[in-house]
Structures are given as structure tokens and as C-alpha cells.
Design an enzyme around this catalytic site. Sequence first.
Site, PDB file in Angstrom:
ATOM      1  N   HIS A  62       0.860  -1.186   0.000  1.00  0.00           N
ATOM      2  CA  HIS A  62       0.000   0.000   0.000  1.00  0.00           C
ATOM      3  C   HIS A  62       0.897   1.237   0.000  1.00  0.00           C
ATOM      4  O   HIS A  62       1.965   1.260   0.607  1.00  0.00           O
ATOM      5  CB  HIS A  62      -0.874   0.024   1.261  1.00  0.00           C
ATOM      6  CG  HIS A  62      -1.311   1.400   1.669  1.00  0.00           C
ATOM      7  ND1 HIS A  62      -0.639   2.132   2.644  1.00  0.00           N
ATOM      8  CD2 HIS A  62      -2.319   2.198   1.236  1.00  0.00           C
ATOM      9  CE1 HIS A  62      -1.230   3.304   2.787  1.00  0.00           C
ATOM     10  NE2 HIS A  62      -2.247   3.375   1.959  1.00  0.00           N
ATOM     11  N   HIS A  86      12.215  -1.130   3.982  1.00  0.00           N
ATOM     12  CA  HIS A  86      12.408  -0.064   4.969  1.00  0.00           C
ATOM     13  C   HIS A  86      13.626   0.793   4.627  1.00  0.00           C
ATOM     14  O   HIS A  86      13.599   2.009   4.841  1.00  0.00           O
ATOM     15  CB  HIS A  86      12.542  -0.658   6.367  1.00  0.00           C
ATOM     16  CG  HIS A  86      11.232  -0.955   7.020  1.00  0.00           C
ATOM     17  ND1 HIS A  86      10.608  -0.090   7.891  1.00  0.00           N
ATOM     18  CD2 HIS A  86      10.413  -2.035   6.918  1.00  0.00           C
ATOM     19  CE1 HIS A  86       9.473  -0.614   8.300  1.00  0.00           C
ATOM     20  NE2 HIS A  86       9.329  -1.794   7.733  1.00  0.00           N
TER      21      HIS A  86
END
Length: 298
Positions: free
Chosen positions: A134, A168
Site C-alpha cells: 500500500h 524499509h
Amino acid sequence: MTDQPQFEDEKARASQWFSDLRDKIVAAFEGLEDSQVTGPHAEAPAGRFEVTPTVRTGPNGEDHGGGKMSVMRGGRVFEKVGVNISTVWGTLGERAQKAMAARGVPGMADDPRFWASGISLVAHMQNPQTPAVHMNTRMFWTPGAWWFGGGADLNPCIEYDEDTAEFHAALKAACDGHDASYYPRFKDWADEYFYIPHRNRARGVGGIFYDDLNTGDWAKDFAFTQDVGRAFLKAFLPVTEKRRNQPWTEADREAQFIHRGLYAEYNLVYDRGTKFGLETGHNADAVLMSLPPIAKWV
């Protein structure tokens, strides 16, 4: 946040950026479809986005903006992916107005006008080894304030520590280019925001999330939001390319369906963007584009 002018030039720049980002992502995803020449779905036609205009009208039929809903279904890599953009304006309903006032948006009690523009993306994958994802970024304006928000998070049903680290790292690099405090703060915010209280677990392996970003320097905050958008493909494409040809079993597919149930629960019960879109009269199909094509519950 203090009283703001109409910000027409800034609004136009932000709206154009979200549209340009949408075009880049759509092209990249269709490129993935074209390059998928092995695996169980390789013989299917390469997936393509179907684009549908969305329109928001006022109570008397007046123009309140709209956008594009771009959805690909049944592709070689993507089972369902949507990349939506919108630029809308109008007057907040009483419920949304109270929610904004509770967040500390100045002037909401007296003047509930708003303008909002953004991009929203959700991808559900064919291969259970490949994580769902997302991303969204947006600009919001009221007569008393402006701000940016958004972020991205990874949602694998089969977790790989190296994939989480790579995803990340790309988001951290985008944050660190602007403020060293952003990544740890926005990572923690994502961990809190994308949590499903009734399941006592996160919906995925996190990412970053931020909202109400207004440092007082619009250009600076816009530049950061642009870099978050640019970082998305850097974060997601390598993970997808690594996993899309990895073998999977029917048990893996079942686990994927169950995991998608978590995603559906979160978006329908907790997601702030879903609530806002439905409460402000935006196209319901576009708002609910994020829901998976198939999900199961135990």
C-alpha cells in the site's frame, strides 16, 4: 498551523505531481506484466490498467472535482492492483468536520471548506511469495491550514526478513534526505497506525506513515512528499522481482487468502482514508478499490 491564503498555485503543483506519479507507477507495473514470461500465469495476456474517471458532485449537482480510478485485474504478476488519483473540494459534513476539529485543525468550527488531492495505491499479488503493498500521499487544505500526509507499508503473507529490510531501507533513505528524525518517527507511527486492535497484531511488516505535516515551509514539505512517492518503486520493485517466480503451494495460497482477510478488516474498520472518502461522498468503488479480489476467514 495558522490562517492560510487560497494556495492556488501550490494546489495545482501538488495535484499535477500526484498525476505524474500515477503515470510512472502505472508504466512500471505494466512493464512488470510484460516481463513476466515464466510461471503459472505467464501464458495469460499481460495485465493492463482499466481507467475510469471519477466525479464528485455537490448536493445540487455542482462540480466538486474527481480523478481517475486505474485498476488492473487478473494479470501475470498482479491479481488486483489499483492506482487512484483525485482532486476534490467542497464542504465537510458534520462528522468529518468534528473529526478534523478534534485533530486540532484551526477554524474548522467556523469554516468547513476543504480541498484535497492525492494518490492511493494497493496491490494484491498472484504469487503468495510476493508481498501485497500500500502507498498513498496527499495534500489537504482548509481555510485555516494546509498539510501533507501519506506513507507506504508492506503486507506479506509469507515474511522474509531481507525483504522487510530492503523495503524499509528505501523509505529510510527518502526520509533521511530531509530530516534524520523522520524515519524513526514515521516508522513508529506506521506501526501504531497499521495495527489491528481486535486481532492484536499489525496488518503487515510496516513502513512509514505521517499526517498533518506542516513545518511552515510548503515547498520543503512538498519536496519530502515527492521523495516518498519516488521511493515507493525503489522499495517495492526489487522485492517483487525477487519473489515473483518463486515456487508456491496451495497451502501458501490459502495463507494468502487468510492474510488478505486482515487487510480487508483493517481497511473497513479502521482506515482513516476509507472513512473520509465515504463520508465526503467520493466514488465508493474508488474508495473501496483497496479491497482484495479474494479473501477468506477461518
